[in-house]
Motif scaffolding. Structure first.
Motif, PDB file in Angstrom:
ATOM      1  N   GLU A 144       0.833  -1.203   0.000  1.00 25.24           N
ATOM      2  CA  GLU A 144       0.000   0.000   0.000  1.00 25.24           C
ATOM      3  C   GLU A 144       0.873   1.260   0.000  1.00 25.24           C
ATOM      4  OE1 GLU A 144      -2.365  -0.532   3.465  1.00 25.24           O
ATOM      5  OE2 GLU A 144      -3.877  -1.777   2.463  1.00 25.24           O
ATOM      6  N   SER A 145       1.960   1.218   0.751  1.00 29.67           N
ATOM      7  CA  SER A 145       2.863   2.366   0.816  1.00 29.67           C
ATOM      8  C   SER A 145       3.493   2.643  -0.547  1.00 29.67           C
ATOM      9  CB  SER A 145       3.948   2.113   1.857  1.00 29.67           C
ATOM     10  OG  SER A 145       4.935   3.120   1.817  1.00 29.67           O
TER      11      SER A 145
ATOM     12  N   ALA B 184       2.423   1.659  -3.558  1.00 27.47           N
ATOM     13  CA  ALA B 184       1.402   2.063  -4.524  1.00 27.47           C
ATOM     14  C   ALA B 184       0.997   3.521  -4.302  1.00 27.47           C
ATOM     15  CB  ALA B 184       0.183   1.150  -4.415  1.00 27.47           C
ATOM     16  N   GLY B 185       0.815   3.888  -3.033  1.00 27.21           N
ATOM     17  CA  GLY B 185       0.415   5.257  -2.719  1.00 27.21           C
ATOM     18  C   GLY B 185       1.482   6.266  -3.068  1.00 27.21           C
ATOM     19  N   ARG B 186       2.739   5.908  -2.820  1.00 30.51           N
ATOM     20  CA  ARG B 186       3.844   6.826  -3.123  1.00 30.51           C
ATOM     21  C   ARG B 186       3.913   7.120  -4.612  1.00 30.51           C
ATOM     22  NH1 ARG B 186       8.434   5.431  -5.047  1.00 30.51           N
ATOM     23  NH2 ARG B 186       8.143   3.258  -4.434  1.00 30.51           N
TER      24      ARG B 186
ATOM     25  N   LEU C 292       1.480   6.596  -6.952  1.00 25.56           N
ATOM     26  CA  LEU C 292       0.257   7.228  -7.442  1.00 25.56           C
ATOM     27  C   LEU C 292       0.140   8.667  -6.979  1.00 25.56           C
ATOM     28  CD1 LEU C 292      -2.448   4.421  -7.185  1.00 25.56           C
ATOM     29  CD2 LEU C 292      -1.513   5.484  -9.238  1.00 25.56           C
ATOM     30  N   GLY C 293       0.722   8.982  -5.825  1.00 27.67           N
ATOM     31  CA  GLY C 293       0.665  10.355  -5.350  1.00 27.67           C
ATOM     32  C   GLY C 293       1.223  11.330  -6.362  1.00 27.67           C
TER      33      GLY C 293
ATOM     34  N   GLY D 216       0.275   2.038  -9.950  1.00 31.73           N
ATOM     35  CA  GLY D 216       0.335   1.895  -8.502  1.00 31.73           C
ATOM     36  C   GLY D 216       0.793   0.510  -8.078  1.00 31.73           C
TER      37      GLY D 216
END
Length: 447
Positions: A55-56, A58-60, A62-63, A314
């Motif tokens: 999750e970290s 993917a979020g990094r 996609l951010g 992501g």
């Protein structure tokens, strides 16, 4: 964890992704998610930490990338609907000739790619590739691959791109000489990996399905009225100009001053693209007779096909983060450091290893430069400028499946995983190998 076990685990994970997607036709997002977790668990990570790591990552990714793709797609949609893409296509065809369009796309990519990250340059220019391909009845790969190759070369080898600035600092290299050597090495590398390889491979990979995004960017009939060439180019180039100004902020104003802070702000990727997109609503929208409701419809409609791209980008980031957090990346890097090879080759090899392990060219370049930089400062056994270039060349190697650019290329061009490997992964590897070879040859002259 032993280096050999880590290398075997990473290799098995990559092979699994390819087989499950290409052979068993399982949704790529599900595959990337499942294989990432499997790799982390096999490496000994606790289940909850493995999920959090994915999750970290993917979020990094996609951010940053999700905003770039969304704003770039809206800008491209306005460019297409207004006839601006057709105006540029007609002008470029007239100036370069149909037989040299792929070379023209390479040159455009080299120029636009200087201040921007690969993902930004690609979403800005891919509408132009779609339009040129349709207007001239040329395979899309003949234009999109040279564009991608040029953007990748500038990303890796030529300042003032952000990634190269990191290596410049680590190696204490001269920026002027690095730009000169980068152009001398990068231009032929982009030509071989771009137009030349595109001509070779485009007819050898089988049928390519039309991308879902192509319909968003291509008008099937040439518009009767098109915006002027100058205002169209200025609108597209406005984010590039803003980012270039941002990259030069520290040379134009003292650090932490109000002017310096303002220049960095307007040069931020997201801000520059947002300003350009808002500008396009006027230049390509209301100035062309579109009302607000129509502009809203354009921007809403064009985002739907980007959903899968964002998910895959992501997931690729999540896959890369699992490799880092599980210790697989570190173990493989240690294996490379233990190899007794010349410093230019070591910097390149380390960048390749980190690239495969993390998927990020920027991380690969900064990590390799951070490891080898102190060694160079002690031994002075290679040109600092060439060290920057070989590190950058290695940082784009292989175009692995945990790289966001791999999935961006795949979805925008309508390729299968196998076709993307045969095109994009080979192009990235050609750039890496040619960059090293040309740098080694140049080192015989400049020392």
């Amino acid at each position: 964890m032993s280096s050999l076990f880590a290398f075997s685990l990473a290799t098995l994970a990559i092979i699994s992704v390819i087989v499950l997607i290409a052979r068993f036709k399982i949704n790529p997002f599900i595959v990337l998610f499942s294989v990432s977790l499997g790799l982390a668990l096999c490496a000994g990570m606790p289940p909850q930490k493995a999920i959090a790591s994915f999750e970290s990552g993917a979020g990094r990714v996609l951010g940053h990338v999700a905003t770039v793709i969304a704003l770039g797609t809206m800008l491209g949609k306005m460019l297409a609907e207004s006839g601006g893409a057709d105006r540029i296509a007609v002008t470029i065809t007239h100036m370069a000739g149909k037989k040299r369009i792929s070379w023209a796309m390479m040159v455009i990519g080299l120029l636009v790619g200087l201040p921007v990250f690969f993902e930004v340059g690609f979403v800005l220019l891919i509408p132009l590739a779609f339009t040129l391909a349709r207007r001239n009845n040329v395979p899309l790969l003949m234009l999109a691959l040279p564009l991608g190759a040029a953007l990748s070369v500038t990303h890796a080898m030529i300042p003032p791109h952000p990634a190269t600035l990191l290596a410049l600092s680590a190696y204490h290299a001269d920026i002027g000489r690095t730009i000169l050597w980068g152009i001398i090495i990068g231009t032929p590398a982009a030509a071989i990996a771009g137009p030349i390889y595109a001509r070779f491979i485009s007819s050898r990979i089988g049928p390519v399905q039309a991308s879902a995004l192509e319909a968003q960017f291509v008008n099937h009939e040439l518009p009767e009225s098109m915006p002027g060439f100058g205002i169209t180019v200025l609108t597209i180039m406005s984010p590039v100009i803003m980012m270039l100004v941002g990259s030069m902020a520290d040379f134009m104003a003292p650090a932490h001053s109000a002017l310096n802070t303002s220049l960095h702000f307007i040069g931020n990727t997201d801000i520059a693209l947002a300003v350009a997109t808002l500008l396009s609503f006027q230049v390509f929208g209301t100035a062309r007779g579109f009302n607000r409701e129509t502009i809203l419809k354009f921007t809403n409609d064009c985002l739907a096909p980007t959903a899968l791209i964002m998910l895959l980008v992501g997931a690729g980031g999540g896959f890369g983060q699992e490799l880092v957090d599980s210790g697989v990346s570190s173990a493989i890097t240690s294996l490379a450091v233990g190899a007794h090879v010349p410093l230019l080759v070591l910097a390149w090899l380390l960048a390749v290893v980190v690239r495969v392990a993390t998927g990020s060219a920027t991380v690969a370049m900064s990590t390799a430069a951070g490891i080898v930089g102190p060694i160079l400062l002690r031994t002075h056994s290679a040109s600092p400028e060439l060290m920057v270039i070989v590190t950058g060349a290695g940082s784009v190697a292989l175009g692995p499946l945990n790289d966001a650019g791999f999935w961006q290329i795949k979805e925008y061009l309508g390729l299968s995983v196998g076709q993307t490997i045969k095109t994009w992964s080979v192009i990235e590897t050609l750039i890496a190998v040619l960059g090293l070879v040309f740098a080694l040859l140049l080192s015989l002259v400049v020392g």
